[in-house]
Design a protein around this motif. Structure first.
Motif, PDB file in Angstrom:
ATOM      1  N   ARG A  47       1.194  -0.900  -0.008  1.00  0.00           N
ATOM      2  CA  ARG A  47      -0.023   0.433  -0.202  1.00  0.00           C
ATOM      3  C   ARG A  47       0.691   0.987  -0.225  1.00  0.00           C
ATOM      4  N   VAL A  48       1.503   1.091   1.269  1.00  0.00           N
ATOM      5  CA  VAL A  48       2.333   2.778   0.714  1.00  0.00           C
ATOM      6  C   VAL A  48       3.394   2.764   0.187  1.00  0.00           C
ATOM      7  N   GLY A  49       4.187   1.795  -0.573  1.00  0.00           N
ATOM      8  CA  GLY A  49       5.842   1.684  -1.546  1.00  0.00           C
ATOM      9  C   GLY A  49       5.291   1.728  -2.762  1.00  0.00           C
ATOM     10  N   LEU A  50       2.906   0.889  -3.380  1.00  0.00           N
ATOM     11  CA  LEU A  50       3.043   2.109  -4.773  1.00  0.00           C
ATOM     12  C   LEU A  50       2.495   3.348  -3.957  1.00  0.00           C
ATOM     13  N   ALA A  51       1.917   3.907  -2.947  1.00  0.00           N
ATOM     14  CA  ALA A  51       1.027   4.945  -3.165  1.00  0.00           C
ATOM     15  C   ALA A  51       3.556   6.255  -3.009  1.00  0.00           C
ATOM     16  N   ALA A  52       4.148   5.295  -1.931  1.00  0.00           N
ATOM     17  CA  ALA A  52       5.337   6.322  -2.949  1.00  0.00           C
ATOM     18  C   ALA A  52       5.397   6.647  -4.477  1.00  0.00           C
ATOM     19  N   ILE A  53       5.521   5.113  -5.155  1.00  0.00           N
ATOM     20  CA  ILE A  53       5.711   5.535  -6.312  1.00  0.00           C
ATOM     21  C   ILE A  53       5.522   6.356  -7.368  1.00  0.00           C
ATOM     22  N   ALA A  54       3.969   6.183  -6.837  1.00  0.00           N
ATOM     23  CA  ALA A  54       3.252   7.438  -7.242  1.00  0.00           C
ATOM     24  C   ALA A  54       3.022   8.550  -6.885  1.00  0.00           C
ATOM     25  N   MET A  55       3.038   8.942  -6.098  1.00  0.00           N
ATOM     26  CA  MET A  55       3.897  10.388  -5.650  1.00  0.00           C
ATOM     27  C   MET A  55       4.768  10.734  -5.686  1.00  0.00           C
ATOM     28  N   GLN A  56       6.171  10.129  -5.748  1.00  0.00           N
ATOM     29  CA  GLN A  56       6.862  10.559  -6.380  1.00  0.00           C
ATOM     30  C   GLN A  56       7.487  11.275  -7.939  1.00  0.00           C
ATOM     31  N   ILE A  57       6.477  10.244  -8.631  1.00  0.00           N
ATOM     32  CA  ILE A  57       5.787  10.508 -10.439  1.00  0.00           C
ATOM     33  C   ILE A  57       5.480  11.887 -10.012  1.00  0.00           C
ATOM     34  N   ALA A  58       4.182  11.881  -8.892  1.00  0.00           N
ATOM     35  CA  ALA A  58       3.159  12.846  -9.242  1.00  0.00           C
ATOM     36  C   ALA A  58       3.850  14.232  -9.288  1.00  0.00           C
ATOM     37  N   LEU A  59       4.857  14.126  -7.941  1.00  0.00           N
ATOM     38  CA  LEU A  59       5.181  15.128  -7.800  1.00  0.00           C
ATOM     39  C   LEU A  59       5.925  16.919  -9.099  1.00  0.00           C
ATOM     40  N   PRO A  60       6.431  16.380  -9.640  1.00  0.00           N
ATOM     41  CA  PRO A  60       6.843  17.177 -10.681  1.00  0.00           C
ATOM     42  C   PRO A  60       5.860  17.764 -11.338  1.00  0.00           C
ATOM     43  N   LEU A  61       4.665  16.796 -11.226  1.00  0.00           N
ATOM     44  CA  LEU A  61       3.385  17.789 -12.115  1.00  0.00           C
ATOM     45  C   LEU A  61       2.632  18.736 -10.692  1.00  0.00           C
ATOM     46  N   PHE A  62       3.150  18.793  -9.701  1.00  0.00           N
ATOM     47  CA  PHE A  62       2.583  19.896  -9.369  1.00  0.00           C
ATOM     48  C   PHE A  62       3.702  21.373  -9.233  1.00  0.00           C
ATOM     49  N   GLY A  63       4.476  20.548  -9.664  1.00  0.00           N
ATOM     50  CA  GLY A  63       5.587  21.949  -9.942  1.00  0.00           C
ATOM     51  C   GLY A  63       6.977  21.796  -8.730  1.00  0.00           C
ATOM     52  N   LEU A  64       6.600  20.553  -7.808  1.00  0.00           N
ATOM     53  CA  LEU A  64       7.477  20.409  -6.770  1.00  0.00           C
ATOM     54  C   LEU A  64       8.509  19.233  -6.749  1.00  0.00           C
ATOM     55  N   ARG A  65       9.158  19.266  -5.436  1.00  0.00           N
ATOM     56  CA  ARG A  65      10.346  17.837  -5.182  1.00  0.00           C
ATOM     57  C   ARG A  65      10.481  17.988  -4.210  1.00  0.00           C
ATOM     58  N   MET A  66      11.218  16.728  -4.143  1.00  0.00           N
ATOM     59  CA  MET A  66      11.378  16.422  -2.055  1.00  0.00           C
ATOM     60  C   MET A  66      11.819  17.559  -1.887  1.00  0.00           C
ATOM     61  N   PRO A  67      11.530  17.263  -0.833  1.00  0.00           N
ATOM     62  CA  PRO A  67      12.973  18.250   0.331  1.00  0.00           C
ATOM     63  C   PRO A  67      13.636  17.585   1.076  1.00  0.00           C
ATOM     64  N   THR A  68      14.955  18.473   1.130  1.00  0.00           N
ATOM     65  CA  THR A  68      16.214  17.407   1.527  1.00  0.00           C
ATOM     66  C   THR A  68      16.791  18.337   2.605  1.00  0.00           C
ATOM     67  N   ASP A  69      16.168  18.491   3.388  1.00  0.00           N
ATOM     68  CA  ASP A  69      16.883  19.600   4.281  1.00  0.00           C
ATOM     69  C   ASP A  69      16.217  18.446   6.145  1.00  0.00           C
ATOM     70  N   TRP A  70      17.619  18.279   6.301  1.00  0.00           N
ATOM     71  CA  TRP A  70      16.543  17.066   7.187  1.00  0.00           C
ATOM     72  C   TRP A  70      16.369  17.288   8.218  1.00  0.00           C
ATOM     73  N   LYS A  71      16.082  18.133   8.721  1.00  0.00           N
ATOM     74  CA  LYS A  71      15.118  18.409   9.358  1.00  0.00           C
ATOM     75  C   LYS A  71      13.085  18.381   9.563  1.00  0.00           C
ATOM     76  N   ILE A  72      12.655  18.661   8.175  1.00  0.00           N
ATOM     77  CA  ILE A  72      11.717  17.813   7.103  1.00  0.00           C
ATOM     78  C   ILE A  72      11.811  16.544   7.129  1.00  0.00           C
ATOM     79  N   LEU A  73      12.491  15.769   6.575  1.00  0.00           N
ATOM     80  CA  LEU A  73      13.125  14.443   6.398  1.00  0.00           C
ATOM     81  C   LEU A  73      12.859  13.390   7.290  1.00  0.00           C
TER      82      LEU A  73
END
Length: 308
Positions: A47-73
């Motif tokens: 459930r979470v693995g497929l959702a993670a793949i889908a969300m990582q693919i979808a982020l650029p469609l929102f004009g976003l990317r994953m944060p890299t700040d350690w506090k956020i991670l």
């Protein structure tokens, strides 16, 4: 310091709430379909693995990317634990013992716990006399539903019910913890992607040690379809709605979604799975509903306004 939220919901917020409740109600149905062929921890990882793949693919469609700040991670990791890994595992295990409709009713207790958690951990969602009334009624509904099973000892049914209550408590902590992402400048889609990615990482060791999925038979097409629906619709899409509503309306308003989830879950269970609920379950849900309406307070405030 937590960012302030708008505690009064408008039409947009109510629309998101109703849509989210319908989507999450379907998750109980999908779990019930797949649980006969896929063990709980493996189901959660899929459930979470497929959702993670889908969300990582979808982020650029929102004009976003994953944060890299350690506090956020690090916050993503903790959020994934509270809001995915723990409650999802407890829900799936609980549904091995009780019907999907009943499981959704126990999850409706989430705001009851949320009132207490938010009171101690936030500055702007304090407990009030009306919310105390709601907590009392809500726990009364829970007690009514588990009373007979509690007196009979630790049967599988009771353990399943307690697992669902544990999931509700974990969700309550997750709802309050998730408020901090708005103050960090993290968008809802980023938070959704971050938490399911983090929870996928957390679930991998547990699945390898407990389920050994490589030894399991290949599931049927129906089960595979249920897992895909659970991951993409009830997780990836649902959590975009979840964090958007959390950002707009706060933890307590967000947790009211669990009042509406049982409606769709029960309808699906009765229509397609042949499930039925005892009168005490409906009575318990009624008490929980009264408690949630008191916690929300809007109905009571509107009545006072009309009487003035």
């Amino acid at each position: 310091m937590n960012a302030k939220v708008n505690l009064t919901m408008g039409p947009v917020e109510w629309g998101i709430l109703i849509l989210l409740s319908s989507v999450w109600g379907g998750s109980f149905f999908f779990v019930e379909v797949a649980i006969h062929e896929v063990p709980p921890l493996t189901m959660v990882l899929v459930r979470v693995g497929l959702a993670a793949i889908a969300m990582q693919i979808a982020l650029p469609l929102f004009g976003l990317r994953m944060p890299t700040d350690w506090k956020i991670l690090r916050a993503f990791l903790f959020m994934g634990f509270l809001n995915n890994a723990v409650p999802f595992s407890l829900i799936v295990f609980g549904q091995t013992q009780i019907a999907s409709g009943l499981a959704s009713i126990f999850l409706a207790a989430t705001p009851i716990f949320g009132v207490l958690v938010a009171h101690f951990l936030t500055d702007d969602e304090r407990i009030t006399p009306l919310r105390v009334f709601g907590v009392v009624f809500g726990f009364g509904g829970v007690a009514l539903m588990i009373g007979n099973d509690l007196s009979a000892g630790f049967s599988g049914t009771l353990i399943g019910q307690l697992a669902l209550l544990g999931a509700a408590l974990s969700y309550a902590f997750g709802g309050v913890f998730g408020r901090r992402f708005k103050g960090m400048g993290v968008q809802p889609a980023q938070t959704a992607a971050g938490q399911v990615t983090a929870s996928s990482i957390l679930m991998i060791p547990a699945v390898i040690l407990v389920d050994r999925p490589w030894e399991l038979p290949v599931p049927s097409g129906t089960t595979i379809a249920a897992l895909i629906g659970l991951a993409l619709l009830c997780t990836a899409f649902a959590y975009i709605l979840y964090f958007e509503l959390l950002k707009r309306a706060g933890a307590m308003n967000l947790l009211l979604v669990t009042l509406l989830v049982p409606v769709s879950a029960i309808l699906l269970g009765v229509t397609f799975l042949g499930e039925s609920l005892a009168p005490s379950h409906f009575a318990g849900m009624g008490l929980i509903a009264v408690g949630l309406l008191a916690i929300d307070g809007r109905l009571f405030r509107s009545r006072r306004v009309k009487q003035v």
